[in-house]
Design an enzyme around this catalytic site. Structure first.
Site, PDB file in Angstrom:
ATOM      1  N   SER A  29      -9.876   1.783   2.879  1.00 38.39           N
ATOM      2  CA  SER A  29      -8.828   2.687   1.881  1.00 38.39           C
ATOM      3  C   SER A  29      -7.782   1.679   1.180  1.00 38.39           C
ATOM      4  O   SER A  29      -7.358   2.148   0.126  1.00 38.39           O
ATOM      5  CB  SER A  29      -8.170   3.810   2.963  1.00 38.39           C
ATOM      6  OG  SER A  29      -7.183   3.069   3.837  1.00 38.39           O
ATOM      7  N   SER A  77      -9.916  -0.369   7.161  1.00 36.18           N
ATOM      8  CA  SER A  77      -9.338  -0.107   5.725  1.00 36.18           C
ATOM      9  C   SER A  77      -8.466  -1.543   5.198  1.00 36.18           C
ATOM     10  O   SER A  77      -8.126  -1.596   4.086  1.00 36.18           O
ATOM     11  CB  SER A  77      -8.340   0.996   5.688  1.00 36.18           C
ATOM     12  OG  SER A  77      -8.955   2.207   5.743  1.00 36.18           O
ATOM     13  N   LYS A  90       0.856  -1.330   0.130  1.00 34.81           N
ATOM     14  CA  LYS A  90       0.035  -0.010   0.161  1.00 34.81           C
ATOM     15  C   LYS A  90       1.167   1.372   0.019  1.00 34.81           C
ATOM     16  O   LYS A  90       1.678   1.139   0.663  1.00 34.81           O
ATOM     17  CB  LYS A  90      -1.039  -0.006   1.289  1.00 34.81           C
ATOM     18  CG  LYS A  90      -2.129   1.043   1.171  1.00 34.81           C
ATOM     19  CD  LYS A  90      -2.923   1.086   2.464  1.00 34.81           C
ATOM     20  CE  LYS A  90      -3.774   2.028   2.756  1.00 34.81           C
ATOM     21  NZ  LYS A  90      -4.682   1.844   3.929  1.00 34.81           N
TER      22      LYS A  90
END
Lengths: 440, 94
Positions: free
Chosen positions: A148, A172, A73
């Protein structure tokens, strides 16, 4: 079957049997990225050339995961690689050091396929708030992948990476994993070092694995845990081997099912699927009992107060001086601060900074922030009570299945409800895992 | 509680953010929506309840007060929007 479809433990097995080479694996994923990325849009930075070069250099498998690829990420620092947080603010930021999790993966000599898209500064539940691109759900390109960590979940679901790291502040990792049909684990707070993870809400953030199955999840968790003196909240406990917890048996497992998570606001199809899974566990010998955890709405309220308060403080560092975006319109130092922040942050980030600043401001601190910190204690105690009786609690991960892109992004409060089932464990610092319970 | 336009401007100032005139009402509405939602916390009895400051088990973490050199000044400066002679450059403040 193509190599990219396999789990990591299956890849390792083939390597051990000399059926494939490390180069075969990386090439397979690079080809897959070239094929799928134009549709899915999961990456902010693709490191295909670097990955192919690096795998050639690995002559011997000195460590178990040497030459195994992974996606990261884009809020974790890899030295020399852009770390953007999917924000204009950090669009050109090149990390000067490695996050501790990256140091650990480097010790294994793993290969980075790239940095994955996310909601800006991890604030969002659909990855639509990325400043750069909207990631699509690989199962249906008209729908969101969740967020997210939407890029991480979509990349694993589309087999563009065998596994990935995400971060979870209020859901997330788990919510996008649920929407993309993969396994997402948010570890206990303190288990994984946050050093080198761009901070959103420091008392809630935790890095964790997104994988195709639970064995890979346990293996990746093994790699990233451990005490780190660079993160004072990382706990100093003996390292465990989480693969030892994998046994194909739930006999006698005490599962509590909080009834509040099957009420209004939860999609009927979601309820039905989760109930079918519960029945399956019962058939397999688990002891299932309905219980009450009547704190869902309160948890969401506590979450938005605490997360935004911490964010408003953490994001104070972005001032256009030492790194990050700097405005072109300034004469004074104050202009640099205000204009850089106003031009560099997206709308949702600004909304949350405003909320966070409000609840911390003089006159409102006691009513909102202090109250939320107290309710946080109440929530933790509720869990403690339930865990005296049950081994695990089982709920849906997300109130809905993946929805169409653009349908919720203009209503912040509705978007916040996406975290309804997941935030409670962050508030209490507990671990949580999302596993698929029905395939398409 | 109703959030006023003045309050939004005050908060924006504290947060070092500019808010355009036409955006104020929207920020106020968004903030109001969330504040109405979090009002639910007033129904939770927190009499004699201590605050949770984070999750840690209330142990302080000490370390020796020793300087550790990062060792690579250039790599830290490469992200600076403006630099001169190995220093971050800002407009004159005094």
């Amino acid at each position: 079957m193509e190599l990219y479809e396999l789990t990591v433990h299956e890849l390792l097995e083939k390597l051990d049997n000399n059926e494939i080479t490390l180069e075969d694996i990386t090439k397979s994923y690079v080809d897959r990225i070239n094929d799928k990325e134009k549709d899915v849009q999961a990456f902010v930075t693709i490191s295909d050339k670097e990955a192919l070069e690096k795998v050639k250099e690995i002559k011997e498998r000195n460590t178990k995961f040497a030459g195994i690829p992974i996606g990261i990420k884009d809020n974790m620092c890899i030295k020399g690689t852009k770390t953007t947080c999917s924000s204009k603010m950090l669009e050109n930021f090149v990390a000067p050091y490695n996050a501790t999790v990256i140091e650990k993966l480097n010790q294994e000599n793993m290969i980075y396929l790239g940095k994955l898209n996310m909601d800006e500064f991890a604030m969002g539940a659909s990855t639509e708030y990325s400043a750069f691109k909207k990631t699509k759900n690989p199962w249906n390109l008209n729908t969101v992948p969740g967020g997210s960590s939407g890029g991480s979940a979509a990349a694993v679901a589309a087999s563009m990476v065998p596994w990935a790291l995400g971060s979870d502040t209020g859901g997330s990792i788990r919510q996008p994993s649920s929407l993309c049909g993969v396994v997402g684990l948010k570890p206990t707070y303190g288990l994984v070092s946050r050093y080198g993870l761009v901070a959103f809400a420091s008392s809630l953030d935790q890095i964790g694995p997104i994988t195709k199955d639970v064995r890979d999840s346990a293996m990746l968790l093994n790699l990233i845990t451990g005490h780190d003196e660079k993160d004072s909240t990382s706990v100093d406990i003996e390292k465990k081997d989480y693969t030892k917890a994998l046994k194909e048996d739930v006999k006698g497992l005490k599962i509590g099912v909080p009834k509040e998570y099957f009420g209004e606001g939860i999609n009927e199809e979601v309820k039905k699927s989760v109930k079918e899974a519960i029945k399956k566990y019962e058939e397999m010998g688990a002891i299932v009992e309905e219980c009450s955890l009547d704190i869902a709405d309160e948890s969401l309220a506590v979450y938005y107060i605490i997360a935004c308060a911490e964010a408003s403080s953490n994001l104070g560092r972005f001032d256009g001086i030492r790194y990050g975006y700097r405005t072109k319109n300034f004469t004074s130092l104050k202009d640099i601060y205000r204009n850089s922040r106003s031009e560099g942050f997206g709308a949702e980030v600004k909304r949350r900074i405003i909320l966070g600043t409000y609840v911390l401001s003089s006159g409102y601190y006691d009513a909102y922030y202090k109250k939320a910190q107290k309710v946080r204690t109440v929530i933790r105690k509720e869990f403690e009570k339930l865990f005296e009786k049950y081994d695990v609690l089982l709920t849906p991960t997300s109130p809905t299945v993946a929805y169409e892109i653009g349908t919720k992004s203009n209503n912040p409060l509705e978007m916040y409800l996406a975290d309804l089932c997941t935030v409670t464990v962050n508030i209490a610092g507990l671990p949580g895992i999302s596993v698929p319970c029905r395939s398409r | 509680m109703v959030v006023s336009r003045e309050e939004i401007l005050h908060i924006a100032k504290l947060a070092d953010l500019n808010i355009k005139d036409e955006e104020i009402d929207e920020y106020a509405k968004n903030l109001q929506d969330i504040l109405n939602f979090v009002d639910i916390l007033n129904s939770v009895d927190t009499e004699n309840v201590e605050e949770s400051i984070g999750i840690a088990n209330n142990t302080n973490v000490f370390r020796k007060d020793e300087i550790k050199e990062f060792g690579n000044r250039d790599i830290l400066l490469q992200n600076a929007p403006e630099q001169e002679d190995g220093m971050f450059k800002i407009p004159k403040v005094i």
